[in-house]
Design an enzyme around this catalytic site. Sequence first.
Site, PDB file in Angstrom:
ATOM      1  N   ARG A   9       4.869  14.268  -0.024  1.00  0.00           N
ATOM      2  CA  ARG A   9       5.623  14.286  -1.282  1.00  0.00           C
ATOM      3  C   ARG A   9       6.630  15.426  -1.391  1.00  0.00           C
ATOM      4  NH1 ARG A   9       0.374  13.670  -4.757  1.00  0.00           N
ATOM      5  NH2 ARG A   9      -0.315  14.848  -2.921  1.00  0.00           N
ATOM      6  N   TYR A  13      -7.710   1.111   5.501  1.00  0.00           N
ATOM      7  CA  TYR A  13      -7.103  -0.055   6.153  1.00  0.00           C
ATOM      8  C   TYR A  13      -7.996  -0.542   7.297  1.00  0.00           C
ATOM      9  CZ  TYR A  13      -3.122   0.958   3.192  1.00  0.00           C
ATOM     10  OH  TYR A  13      -2.319   1.174   2.096  1.00  0.00           O
ATOM     11  N   HIS A  36      -2.506   3.853  12.533  1.00  0.00           N
ATOM     12  CA  HIS A  36      -3.013   4.225  11.200  1.00  0.00           C
ATOM     13  C   HIS A  36      -4.456   3.729  11.091  1.00  0.00           C
ATOM     14  CE1 HIS A  36      -3.470   5.343   7.209  1.00  0.00           C
ATOM     15  NE2 HIS A  36      -2.488   4.712   6.617  1.00  0.00           N
TER      16      HIS A  36
HETATM   17  C1  LIG Z   1       4.764   7.073  -1.720  1.00  0.00           C
HETATM   18  C2  LIG Z   1       3.679   7.314  -0.695  1.00  0.00           C
HETATM   19  C3  LIG Z   1       3.465   6.384   0.308  1.00  0.00           C
HETATM   20  C4  LIG Z   1       2.496   6.622   1.301  1.00  0.00           C
HETATM   21  N1  LIG Z   1       2.394   5.756   2.375  1.00  0.00           N
HETATM   22  C5  LIG Z   1       1.638   6.109   3.443  1.00  0.00           C
HETATM   23  C6  LIG Z   1       1.707   5.394   4.665  1.00  0.00           C
HETATM   24  O1  LIG Z   1       2.487   4.461   4.832  1.00  0.00           O
HETATM   25  N2  LIG Z   1       0.889   5.782   5.681  1.00  0.00           N
HETATM   26  C7  LIG Z   1       0.052   6.857   5.566  1.00  0.00           C
HETATM   27  O2  LIG Z   1      -0.660   7.164   6.507  1.00  0.00           O
HETATM   28  N3  LIG Z   1      -0.001   7.572   4.432  1.00  0.00           N
HETATM   29  C8  LIG Z   1       0.779   7.248   3.389  1.00  0.00           C
HETATM   30  N4  LIG Z   1       0.801   8.044   2.279  1.00  0.00           N
HETATM   31  C9  LIG Z   1      -0.019   9.271   2.274  1.00  0.00           C
HETATM   32  C10 LIG Z   1       0.825  10.463   2.738  1.00  0.00           C
HETATM   33  O3  LIG Z   1       1.295  10.298   4.059  1.00  0.00           O
HETATM   34  C11 LIG Z   1       0.019  11.765   2.639  1.00  0.00           C
HETATM   35  O4  LIG Z   1      -1.104  11.658   3.465  1.00  0.00           O
HETATM   36  C12 LIG Z   1      -0.416  12.069   1.189  1.00  0.00           C
HETATM   37  O5  LIG Z   1       0.636  11.797   0.286  1.00  0.00           O
HETATM   38  C13 LIG Z   1      -0.855  13.523   1.032  1.00  0.00           C
HETATM   39  O6  LIG Z   1       0.187  14.387   1.419  1.00  0.00           O
HETATM   40  P1  LIG Z   1       1.163  15.155   0.344  1.00  0.00           P
HETATM   41  O7  LIG Z   1       0.269  15.920  -0.570  1.00  0.00           O
HETATM   42  O8  LIG Z   1       2.052  16.007   1.215  1.00  0.00           O
HETATM   43  O9  LIG Z   1       1.922  14.099  -0.412  1.00  0.00           O
HETATM   44  C14 LIG Z   1       1.708   7.791   1.252  1.00  0.00           C
HETATM   45  C15 LIG Z   1       1.903   8.692   0.200  1.00  0.00           C
HETATM   46  C16 LIG Z   1       2.887   8.479  -0.747  1.00  0.00           C
HETATM   47  C17 LIG Z   1       3.113   9.531  -1.827  1.00  0.00           C
END
Ligand SMILES: Cc1cc2nc3c(=O)[nH]c(=O)nc-3n(C[C@H](O)[C@H](O)[C@H](O)COP(=O)(O)O)c2cc1C
Length: 352
Positions: A322, A178, A173
């Site tokens: 999501r 980060y 990551h």
């Molecule tokens: C609850 C939550 C936790 C997340 N934790 C991480 C994570 O641990 N590592 C990461 O790279 N992105 C994390 N993200 C970002 C998602 O992987 C993704 O990049 C972002 O939500 C956009 O995609 P989406 O529109 O399909 O939700 C998180 C997003 C959400 C909603």
Amino acid sequence: MNLFSPIQLRSLELKNRIVLSPMQQYSAQNGIPGNWHLVHLGSRAVGGAGLILTECTAVSEEGLATLSDVGIWNEEQQNAWKNIVDFVHEQNAKIGIQLWHSGGKGSLKHPNERMKPLTVEEGGWIVKCSSPTEINGVIPQELSISEIQELKNKFAQAAVRAIKAGFDTIELHAGHGYLFHQFYSALINKRTDEYGGSFENRIRFLVETVQEVRKVIPETMPLLVRISAVDYVETEEGWTLDNSIRLAEILKNEGVDFITASGGGFTNVSKDRVFPGYQVPFATAIKEKTGLLTGAVGMITSAKQADEIISGNKADLVIIAREHLRDPYFAIHSAIQLELDTEIPWQYRRAF
Ligand SMILES: Cc1cc2nc3c(=O)[nH]c(=O)nc-3n(C[C@H](O)[C@H](O)[C@H](O)COP(=O)(O)O)c2cc1C
């Protein structure tokens, strides 16, 4: 080519192009994934995603963001991961671990306590990163050169544990503000030694970590990296898509197979810049310019949209976050909508 075409990354074969995006669940104790993680990750494997990615998983205790994040720095954690890996494999899906260090974004309270800083008295720790540049109201300490070397080892040791736990692939990551991002973005990195200043110096920590990880994982195992393709900050210091393309080319030569093109991490992104598929062009540009396989992430929510990304060759995988929370069976539902074949777990066949 469509959303359900198989794809090969080194020796890893994915049955389709749908990935469960890493999502922190803030549901662990002592960094150990538990029943929640088994069900969260397992359900999406049952739901047909070809590749399950764990949430960001700390390589050391100080790499956590909150005390409820998961880790893989000891044997107890490794064994707990193995249980989840085995279940995902039983569903004929593959699973990768997202290795991570929060750096200056660590020592925070649980989201239910609005992720306020966790003080040392409350069980928190002093956070460190590339430079003492403020991040979210906290000024981290600068990492020494020997601490940077130690951190590279932590990533390699975590990779070894991940292999023992049976993971099929590893993703570093390196986005979302980060630790790696705190080095490559000049918004945060103000160092004057070999880890700061020029582009080559700022990416050095990530590149050297990739080298260390590549040394300990099998030649046949693909290595993935998630980056923030842009900082969404248009100043001299802001990281740009051109920077990402240059970085990706270098990572490719170091044995990285795949880039997830995400974005941001240090500032709030204005609403007008976030729309369906808003980050797809980053994945497309990196793919076209470097020949690397790439993943598109961010507001991909329907079968049709996901399929168009793959069939239009805009990215090689679609990484769904999501929408997978709303619908663990996103992949099976997508196959039905697109009238394409996919396996349905025999236990659930009467329902689909
Ligand atoms: C609850 C939550 C936790 C997340 N934790 C991480 C994570 O641990 N590592 C990461 O790279 N992105 C994390 N993200 C970002 C998602 O992987 C993704 O990049 C972002 O939500 C956009 O995609 P989406 O529109 O399909 O939700 C998180 C997003 C959400 C909603």
